[in-house]
Design a protein around this motif. Structure first.
Motif, mmCIF file in Angstrom:
data_model
loop_
_atom_site.group_PDB
_atom_site.id
_atom_site.type_symbol
_atom_site.label_atom_id
_atom_site.label_comp_id
_atom_site.label_asym_id
_atom_site.label_seq_id
_atom_site.Cartn_x
_atom_site.Cartn_y
_atom_site.Cartn_z
ATOM 1 N N PRO A 48 0.826 -1.207 0.000
ATOM 2 C CA PRO A 48 0.000 0.000 0.000
ATOM 3 C C PRO A 48 0.860 1.256 0.000
ATOM 4 O O PRO A 48 1.946 1.280 0.576
ATOM 5 C CB PRO A 48 -0.809 -0.115 1.299
ATOM 6 N N ASN A 49 0.346 2.295 -0.668
ATOM 7 C CA ASN A 49 1.074 3.561 -0.646
ATOM 8 C C ASN A 49 0.971 4.169 0.750
ATOM 9 O O ASN A 49 0.275 3.641 1.618
ATOM 10 C CB ASN A 49 0.568 4.518 -1.736
ATOM 11 N N LYS A 50 1.662 5.253 0.967
ATOM 12 C CA LYS A 50 1.762 5.853 2.296
ATOM 13 C C LYS A 50 0.379 6.185 2.877
ATOM 14 O O LYS A 50 0.097 5.876 4.031
ATOM 15 C CB LYS A 50 2.623 7.109 2.217
ATOM 16 N N GLU A 51 -0.474 6.815 2.075
ATOM 17 C CA GLU A 51 -1.796 7.209 2.555
ATOM 18 C C GLU A 51 -2.639 5.994 2.927
ATOM 19 O O GLU A 51 -3.289 5.969 3.969
ATOM 20 C CB GLU A 51 -2.532 8.062 1.510
ATOM 21 N N ASN A 52 -2.609 4.977 2.076
ATOM 22 C CA ASN A 52 -3.372 3.764 2.367
ATOM 23 C C ASN A 52 -2.845 3.065 3.604
ATOM 24 O O ASN A 52 -3.616 2.536 4.406
ATOM 25 C CB ASN A 52 -3.357 2.808 1.179
ATOM 26 N N ALA A 53 -1.529 3.051 3.767
ATOM 27 C CA ALA A 53 -0.936 2.409 4.944
ATOM 28 C C ALA A 53 -1.397 3.110 6.223
ATOM 29 O O ALA A 53 -1.730 2.452 7.210
ATOM 30 C CB ALA A 53 0.587 2.419 4.844
ATOM 31 N N THR A 77 -3.915 -9.031 6.203
ATOM 32 C CA THR A 77 -3.554 -9.974 5.142
ATOM 33 C C THR A 77 -3.900 -9.411 3.776
ATOM 34 O O THR A 77 -3.079 -9.430 2.863
ATOM 35 C CB THR A 77 -4.273 -11.321 5.356
ATOM 36 N N GLU A 78 -5.118 -8.897 3.630
ATOM 37 C CA GLU A 78 -5.550 -8.380 2.329
ATOM 38 C C GLU A 78 -4.759 -7.153 1.901
ATOM 39 O O GLU A 78 -4.471 -6.965 0.724
ATOM 40 C CB GLU A 78 -7.043 -8.026 2.365
ATOM 41 N N SER A 79 -4.405 -6.310 2.864
ATOM 42 C CA SER A 79 -3.711 -5.071 2.518
ATOM 43 C C SER A 79 -2.207 -5.275 2.354
ATOM 44 O O SER A 79 -1.513 -4.392 1.879
ATOM 45 C CB SER A 79 -3.963 -4.009 3.592
ATOM 46 N N GLY A 80 -1.711 -6.424 2.786
ATOM 47 C CA GLY A 80 -0.286 -6.680 2.705
ATOM 48 C C GLY A 80 0.488 -6.075 3.859
ATOM 49 O O GLY A 80 1.712 -6.035 3.840
ATOM 50 N N GLN A 81 -0.204 -5.592 4.875
ATOM 51 C CA GLN A 81 0.436 -4.980 6.040
ATOM 52 C C GLN A 81 0.535 -6.010 7.164
ATOM 53 O O GLN A 81 -0.016 -5.828 8.237
ATOM 54 C CB GLN A 81 -0.349 -3.752 6.505
ATOM 55 N N THR A 82 1.262 -7.070 6.904
ATOM 56 C CA THR A 82 1.352 -8.153 7.875
ATOM 57 C C THR A 82 2.511 -7.977 8.840
ATOM 58 O O THR A 82 2.648 -8.736 9.788
ATOM 59 C CB THR A 82 1.477 -9.510 7.164
ATOM 60 N N GLY A 83 3.337 -6.981 8.620
ATOM 61 C CA GLY A 83 4.461 -6.723 9.521
ATOM 62 C C GLY A 83 4.004 -5.995 10.773
ATOM 63 O O GLY A 83 2.805 -5.856 11.026
ATOM 64 N N PRO A 84 4.956 -5.502 11.535
ATOM 65 C CA PRO A 84 4.592 -4.776 12.749
ATOM 66 C C PRO A 84 3.813 -3.507 12.418
ATOM 67 O O PRO A 84 4.021 -2.901 11.365
ATOM 68 C CB PRO A 84 5.929 -4.440 13.398
ATOM 69 N N GLN A 85 2.928 -3.140 13.325
ATOM 70 C CA GLN A 85 2.136 -1.939 13.111
ATOM 71 C C GLN A 85 3.025 -0.705 13.163
ATOM 72 O O GLN A 85 4.059 -0.689 13.827
ATOM 73 C CB GLN A 85 1.049 -1.816 14.184
ATOM 74 N N LEU A 86 2.588 0.324 12.444
ATOM 75 C CA LEU A 86 3.305 1.598 12.496
ATOM 76 C C LEU A 86 3.160 2.166 13.903
ATOM 77 O O LEU A 86 2.089 2.073 14.501
ATOM 78 C CB LEU A 86 2.721 2.584 11.483
ATOM 79 N N PRO A 87 4.207 2.754 14.430
ATOM 80 C CA PRO A 87 4.091 3.355 15.764
ATOM 81 C C PRO A 87 3.044 4.475 15.766
ATOM 82 O O PRO A 87 2.920 5.234 14.805
ATOM 83 C CB PRO A 87 5.484 3.920 16.031
ATOM 84 N N ARG A 88 2.329 4.562 16.857
ATOM 85 C CA ARG A 88 1.286 5.579 16.998
ATOM 86 C C ARG A 88 1.871 6.982 16.838
ATOM 87 O O ARG A 88 1.250 7.860 16.246
ATOM 88 C CB ARG A 88 0.610 5.401 18.352
#
Length: 120
Positions: A48-53, A77-88
């Motif tokens: 995902p691009n930055k905004e979508n992420a 899973t669907e978005s491909g963001q299976t790694g660690p979450q972005l820090p708040r």
């Protein structure tokens, strides 16, 4: 065994699994694995691009806060963001906001801010 007894047993087991949330969890994991296998086959899926992420992270935080963990897992899973979450703190920085609601999802704070602005 009689057919009626087998049907009763199936119904009872299904009811127990539904009441404990296990059935939905299994269904969600199965869907996630299906999506993952489909994504593995198509290499053209871009992260995902930055905004979508950022948007995905806000939604994931909301979902997990409300104990919608299966839905959050499927979104990851669907978005491909299976790694660690972005820090708040990074989300706040990217959104140019001050984190005044550390114990609730940022989406709640954003909604409260927008409601306050619309009343002004």
């Amino acid at each position: 065994m009689e057919t009626a007894n087998i049907d009763d047993l199936k119904t009872a087991v299904r009811g127990i699994l539904e009441n404990k949330g296990i059935l939905n969890e299994v269904k969600t994991k199965l869907r996630g694995e299906i999506f993952k296998s489909l994504q593995d086959e198509s290499d053209d899926k871009q992260p995902p691009n930055k905004e979508n992420a950022i948007i995905n992270e806000l939604i994931i935080e909301y979902l997990e806060f409300n104990n919608y963990r299966n839905t959050a897992s499927l979104l990851k899973t669907e978005s491909g963001q299976t790694g660690p979450q972005l820090p708040r703190s990074l989300l706040c920085e990217e959104l140019n906001i001050i984190d005044e609601t550390a114990n609730i999802p940022l989406l709640y704070g954003l909604i409260a801010y927008l409601q306050k602005q619309s009343r002004s």
